[in-house]
Design an enzyme around this catalytic site. Structure first.
Site, PDB file in Angstrom:
ATOM      1  N   LYS A  15       7.946   0.925   7.681  1.00 46.14           N
ATOM      2  CA  LYS A  15       7.350  -0.422   7.703  1.00 46.14           C
ATOM      3  C   LYS A  15       7.187  -0.886   9.156  1.00 46.14           C
ATOM      4  O   LYS A  15       6.141  -1.431   9.531  1.00 46.14           O
ATOM      5  CB  LYS A  15       8.235  -1.406   6.914  1.00 46.14           C
ATOM      6  CG  LYS A  15       8.167  -1.176   5.405  1.00 46.14           C
ATOM      7  CD  LYS A  15       9.186  -1.975   4.603  1.00 46.14           C
ATOM      8  CE  LYS A  15       9.180  -1.537   3.150  1.00 46.14           C
ATOM      9  NZ  LYS A  15      10.185  -2.178   2.308  1.00 46.14           N
ATOM     10  N   GLN A  21      15.617  -5.495   2.852  1.00 47.41           N
ATOM     11  CA  GLN A  21      15.487  -4.204   2.179  1.00 47.41           C
ATOM     12  C   GLN A  21      16.546  -4.073   1.084  1.00 47.41           C
ATOM     13  O   GLN A  21      17.729  -4.342   1.305  1.00 47.41           O
ATOM     14  CB  GLN A  21      15.608  -3.063   3.215  1.00 47.41           C
ATOM     15  CG  GLN A  21      15.328  -1.678   2.663  1.00 47.41           C
ATOM     16  CD  GLN A  21      13.880  -1.485   2.200  1.00 47.41           C
ATOM     17  OE1 GLN A  21      12.961  -2.119   2.699  1.00 47.41           O
ATOM     18  NE2 GLN A  21      13.690  -0.625   1.218  1.00 47.41           N
ATOM     19  N   ASP A  38       7.458  -9.914   0.544  1.00 43.48           N
ATOM     20  CA  ASP A  38       7.711  -8.959  -0.543  1.00 43.48           C
ATOM     21  C   ASP A  38       7.229  -9.531  -1.884  1.00 43.48           C
ATOM     22  O   ASP A  38       7.094  -8.797  -2.860  1.00 43.48           O
ATOM     23  CB  ASP A  38       9.215  -8.688  -0.666  1.00 43.48           C
ATOM     24  CG  ASP A  38       9.610  -7.308  -0.152  1.00 43.48           C
ATOM     25  OD1 ASP A  38       8.754  -6.413  -0.150  1.00 43.48           O
ATOM     26  OD2 ASP A  38      10.774  -7.146   0.226  1.00 43.48           O
TER      27      ASP A  38
HETATM   28  N1  GUN Z   1      13.545  -1.205  -1.792  1.00 41.23           N
HETATM   29  C1  GUN Z   1      12.683  -0.371  -2.418  1.00 41.23           C
HETATM   30  N2  GUN Z   1      11.424  -0.896  -2.434  1.00 41.23           N
HETATM   31  C2  GUN Z   1      11.517  -2.088  -1.801  1.00 41.23           C
HETATM   32  C3  GUN Z   1      10.553  -3.097  -1.486  1.00 41.23           C
HETATM   33  O1  GUN Z   1       9.363  -3.019  -1.807  1.00 41.23           O
HETATM   34  N3  GUN Z   1      11.045  -4.184  -0.815  1.00 41.23           N
HETATM   35  C4  GUN Z   1      12.345  -4.303  -0.464  1.00 41.23           C
HETATM   36  N4  GUN Z   1      12.720  -5.411   0.180  1.00 41.23           N
HETATM   37  N5  GUN Z   1      13.254  -3.393  -0.740  1.00 41.23           N
HETATM   38  C5  GUN Z   1      12.846  -2.283  -1.405  1.00 41.23           C
END
Ligand code: GUN
Length: 293
Positions: free
Chosen positions: A52, A96, A119
């Site tokens: 990311k 996350q 998100d």
């Molecule tokens: N863990 C796995 N996929 C995601 C996501 O799309 N966002 C976040 N914050 N954590 C994750």
């Protein structure tokens, strides 16, 4: 049969975002800034967060990675989240997941300001999305919709079957597909562990979106000839014959299903690459103040 190239679309969208960032820079505007909170040392989470951050660099965003020890208390983490809520510098951020067991994910999610929730996990954003109001839509459902649009796949009046009712994929994508509008307007059936006649329902789908979390669950006999198949699953399957020792598989038995359908997403390289792109799009939207709360 056309294989939907998520990698190619993702890089196109990234180029478009990059062009927008250049325009913002040329005008002396604020450069979008995404922050990511990572708690602990989970390998998969580190990989996700790193990609990311790398994607932010690729499109010219600023990014900040905030790491905490596994031992951080819930209250300390919440205080750090509140700092991000109050920051004028950060446009959007993600926490996350998964978080360590002693931290309540729901409480954390509720602390994230909806205006910075890129998100799209906060109930305010889920609710706004459900009502068809401007909202941050979570990354995977938004990425699926983008793929359908970019491939000019007709959705209006089609029967869309969604396998899975998770809060982050199945449920939101079922809502998006049923909304009014040129790029949705499908008749949607959501299937789950309590569904009877699963094979029969899947076989009636013009568009089949599979987010069930079971490797190669969907087989050719469950798919109508000419259907569009979107595979959200991603599983590491042991494969001693390969160099790495594993293969990535989706929720769909790709080889046999591909022969029957009109469009299909591969795994890897289908839905996966679109998720980070959706996060970047949300961050850009936030920086431009396009979602008003
Ligand atoms: N863990 C796995 N996929 C995601 C996501 O799309 N966002 C976040 N914050 N954590 C994750």
């Amino acid at each position: 049969m056309i294989i939907i190239d998520g990698k190619e679309i993702a890089s196109k969208v990234k180029e478009e975002i990059s062009e927008e960032v250049n325009k913002i820079k040329a005008k002396g505007g604020k450069i979008p800034h995404l922050a990511a909170i990572l708690v602990g040392n989970d390998g998969a989470s580190q990989t996700y967060v790193n990609s990311k951050v790398k994607s932010c660099e690729q499109v010219g965003f600023k990014s900040t990675l905030i790491k905490f020890e596994e031992s951080i208390s819930e209250n300390e983490l919440i205080a750090e989240i509140q700092k991000l809520n109050n920051s004028t510098e950060i446009d959007g951020y993600i926490v996350q997941l998964p978080l360590p067991k002693h931290i309540d994910e729901e409480k954390v999610n509720m602390t994230v300001s909806p205006a910075k929730d890129v998100d799209g996990f906060h109930p305010v954003n889920v609710g706004r999305m459900s009502l068809g109001l401007p909202a941050f839509v979570s990354a995977t459902p938004a990425g699926i919709m983008e793929l359908l649009i970019r491939y000019n796949i007709e959705t209006s009046g089609k029967h869309c079957v969604v396998l899975g009712r998770s809060n982050i994929v199945g449920r939101p994508v079922s809502i998006l597909m049923s909304q009014k509008g040129k790029n949705a307007n499908s008749t949607v059936t959501v299937c789950h562990s309590g569904t009877k006649n699963l094979k029969e329902i899947c076989s009636s789908a013009d568009i089949l979106i599979v987010a069930i979390g079971k490797p190669e669950f969907v087989t050719a006999d469950m798919v109508k000839t000419g259907a569009v198949v979107i595979d959200v699953g991603i599983h590491r399957i042991e494969a001693p014959e390969t160099k790495s020792g594993f293969k990535l598989k989706g929720d769909v038995k790709f080889d046999e299903v591909a022969e029957k359908c009109s469009y299909i997403t591969p795994v890897p390289g289908g839905v996966g690459p679109m998720t980070i792109v959706s996060l970047l799009k949300n961050t850009l939207i936030s920086a431009k103040g396009e979602v008003k709360f």
